[in-house]
Design an enzyme around this catalytic site. Structure first.
Site, mmCIF file in Angstrom:
data_model
loop_
_atom_site.group_PDB
_atom_site.id
_atom_site.type_symbol
_atom_site.label_atom_id
_atom_site.label_comp_id
_atom_site.label_asym_id
_atom_site.label_seq_id
_atom_site.Cartn_x
_atom_site.Cartn_y
_atom_site.Cartn_z
ATOM 1 N N ARG A 1 32.749 7.127 5.127
ATOM 2 C CA ARG A 1 31.474 6.446 4.875
ATOM 3 C C ARG A 1 30.573 7.351 4.046
ATOM 4 N NH1 ARG A 1 26.489 6.142 7.770
ATOM 5 N NH2 ARG A 1 25.419 4.222 7.191
ATOM 6 N N HIS B 1 17.904 10.959 15.863
ATOM 7 C CA HIS B 1 16.676 11.583 15.356
ATOM 8 C C HIS B 1 15.746 10.509 14.796
ATOM 9 C CE1 HIS B 1 19.031 10.880 11.733
ATOM 10 N NE2 HIS B 1 17.906 10.951 11.034
ATOM 11 N N HIS C 1 17.430 6.913 15.189
ATOM 12 C CA HIS C 1 18.674 6.348 14.675
ATOM 13 C C HIS C 1 19.731 7.448 14.597
ATOM 14 C CE1 HIS C 1 16.121 7.658 11.324
ATOM 15 N NE2 HIS C 1 17.255 7.973 10.672
ATOM 16 N N ASP D 1 13.114 10.089 11.313
ATOM 17 C CA ASP D 1 12.880 10.752 10.028
ATOM 18 C C ASP D 1 11.423 11.216 9.990
ATOM 19 O OD1 ASP D 1 15.478 10.208 9.312
ATOM 20 O OD2 ASP D 1 14.992 8.459 8.082
HETATM 21 C C1 LIG Z 1 17.802 19.843 12.401
HETATM 22 C C2 LIG Z 1 17.048 19.520 11.402
HETATM 23 C C3 LIG Z 1 17.580 18.957 10.120
HETATM 24 C C4 LIG Z 1 16.360 18.290 9.533
HETATM 25 C C5 LIG Z 1 15.318 19.330 9.869
HETATM 26 C C6 LIG Z 1 15.564 19.545 11.348
HETATM 27 O O1 LIG Z 1 15.030 20.758 11.862
HETATM 28 C C7 LIG Z 1 14.979 18.328 12.120
HETATM 29 C C8 LIG Z 1 14.904 17.074 11.218
HETATM 30 C C9 LIG Z 1 16.101 16.932 10.268
HETATM 31 C C10 LIG Z 1 15.866 15.906 9.187
HETATM 32 C C11 LIG Z 1 16.299 14.488 9.554
HETATM 33 C C12 LIG Z 1 15.967 13.545 8.394
HETATM 34 C C13 LIG Z 1 16.377 14.126 7.029
HETATM 35 O O2 LIG Z 1 17.784 14.020 6.911
HETATM 36 C C14 LIG Z 1 15.956 15.607 6.893
HETATM 37 C C15 LIG Z 1 16.185 16.111 5.467
HETATM 38 C C16 LIG Z 1 14.544 15.786 7.331
HETATM 39 O O3 LIG Z 1 13.552 15.852 6.642
HETATM 40 O O4 LIG Z 1 14.495 15.953 8.693
HETATM 41 C C17 LIG Z 1 16.639 16.409 7.987
HETATM 42 C C18 LIG Z 1 16.392 17.924 8.024
HETATM 43 C C19 LIG Z 1 17.443 18.707 7.225
HETATM 44 O O5 LIG Z 1 18.628 18.357 7.239
HETATM 45 O O6 LIG Z 1 17.066 19.719 6.614
HETATM 46 O O1 LIG Z 2 24.069 7.931 7.312
HETATM 47 C C1 LIG Z 2 23.183 7.181 7.706
HETATM 48 O O2 LIG Z 2 23.283 5.953 7.667
HETATM 49 C C2 LIG Z 2 21.907 7.745 8.289
HETATM 50 C C3 LIG Z 2 21.594 9.146 7.838
HETATM 51 C C4 LIG Z 2 20.272 9.615 8.307
HETATM 52 O O3 LIG Z 2 19.720 9.092 9.237
HETATM 53 C C5 LIG Z 2 19.617 10.718 7.611
HETATM 54 O O4 LIG Z 2 20.205 11.268 6.662
HETATM 55 O O5 LIG Z 2 18.473 11.048 8.010
HETATM 56 FE FE LIG Z 3 17.598 9.608 9.365
#
Ligand SMILES: C=C1C[C@]23C[C@@]1(O)CC[C@H]2[C@@]12CC[C@H](O)[C@@](C)(C(=O)O1)[C@H]2[C@@H]3C(=O)O
Ligand SMILES: O=C(O)CCC(=O)C(=O)O
Ligand SMILES: [Fe+2]
Length: 327
Positions: A262, A195, A252, A197
């Site tokens: 981890r 994904h 990443h 961020d």
């Molecule tokens: C599948 C999902 C989890 C996420 C929201 C989403 O619909 C797509 C982006 C995901 C992500 C990845 C980065 C961060 O960990 C996070 C908090 C974010 O802002 O986007 C997570 C979202 C989540 O876990 O709620």
């Molecule tokens: O665990 C990690 O090193 C990456 C986690 C990550 O990419 C995330 O939480 O969005």
């Molecule tokens: Fe991430």
């Protein structure tokens, strides 16, 4: 080098590469703006060393998170299910994504952390003090780095990016991930799938167990070596849009380790919901026209949460010819 992939049926190349380490101490500071810009343009990722975050703040946070993940499953579940905030296990987000991970996703506002801590810990005051202290320190680090980025990009107002994260109502979030060791499996499994961020900037730290990988090219993964003393900084989608595509929000993922568990923790610096995101005018030129339509963080977040983890949501906001190249 081609080595084991978590999915042996898929062709993947996994390579090791040195990513830039940027020295934020007073002696490294004069070179930092230029080096940060180069790193964000090439890799979207760099390591911040001599960052000035006190070790006690980090160790207090490590203790708090280790204490939580060591609890019996039934107690951890008191803080869940994550929707999206709270405790989650294996299920990521709201649209069916899964991974070999358990986590806490927390709002960054200290009052929300304090309230939520009552379902996380028997000593909520201690837990929330650890989290709030850590968030405050990494938010300052994120803002400091964003100011250096603006300086390196020669944007005259160096707080153009950091002001979104410092704003009252900033929608920043904090995540603690725990990846149990994968046991009998020889290769790592996918803990947190591929994904980017969504936010402006991520400040990431892990224990001394590797697992983070970045992808600069489809199907090619670069392993990021662990360094518990440093922070990995990565560009989010919103910063890619604000820099008109000069900085890369790089994809990443995190793999589990067969032998050791981890832990990673990430602060995701975000704007307030009503903030308007647009490419900065200094970075839009006739030769490099506007790549994205302006949007609010609320609109972007709606797209994020309606899509899957690996979806490329920034593509939905690409500018077309009709949007012009206004500066
Ligand atoms: C599948 C999902 C989890 C996420 C929201 C989403 O619909 C797509 C982006 C995901 C992500 C990845 C980065 C961060 O960990 C996070 C908090 C974010 O802002 O986007 C997570 C979202 C989540 O876990 O709620
Ligand atoms: O665990 C990690 O090193 C990456 C986690 C990550 O990419 C995330 O939480 O969005
Ligand atoms: Fe991430």
């Amino acid at each position: 080098m081609v080595v084991a992939s978590p999915n042996p049926r898929r062709t993947e190349k996994i390579q090791a590469m040195e990513l830039p380490a940027i020295d934020l101490s007073p002696s490294g500071r004069s070179a930092a703006p230029r080096l940060i810009v180069e790193a964000c343009e090439r890799y979207g990722f760099f390591k911040a060393v001599n960052h000035g975050v006190p070790v006690e703040i980090v160790s207090r946070m490590d203790e708090a998170s280790a204490g939580f993940f060591a609890l019996p499953a039934s107690e951890k579940q008191r803080a869940g299910p994550a929707g999206p905030f709270g405790y989650g296990s294996k299920s990521i987000g709201l649209n069916g994504d899964v991974g070999e991970v358990e986590y806490l996703l927390l709002e960054s506002d200290p009052a929300f952390v304090s309230r939520r801590s009552t379902s996380i810990s028997d000593d909520p005051t201690r837990f929330s003090a650890a989290v709030n202290g850590y968030i405050e320190a990494v938010r300052d680090l994120a803002c400091d780095i964003l100011d250096l980025m603006a300086e390196g990009l020669r944007v005259p107002d160096t707080s153009v990016f950091s002001r979104f994260i410092r704003a009252v109502g900033s929608d920043s979030v904090f995540r603690i991930n725990h990846y149990p060791r994968s046991g009998a499996v020889i290769h790592g499994e996918v803990g947190f799938g591929e994904h980017s961020d969504p936010q402006i900037l991520t400040v990431l730290r892990s224990n001394d167990v590797g697992g983070l990988q970045i992808s600069l090219e489809d199907g090619v993964w670069t392993s990021v070596p662990p360094d518990p003393k440093a922070f990995w900084i990565n560009v989010g989608d919103v910063l890619q849009a604000m820099t008109n595509g000069r900085f890369l929000s790089v994809r990443h993922r995190a793999l589990t380790n067969p032998f050791k568990s981890r832990t990673s923790m990430a602060f995701f610096g975000a704007p307030p919901l009503d903030a308007r995101i647009a490419s900065h005018r200094e970075l839009v030129t006739p030769r490099w026209p506007r790549l994205y339509k302006p949007f609010t963080w609320a609109e972007y977040k709606k797209a994020v949460y309606s899509l899957r983890l690996g979806d490329k949501r920034l593509d939905l906001f690409k500018a077309s010819r009709e949007d012009g190249i206004d500066m």
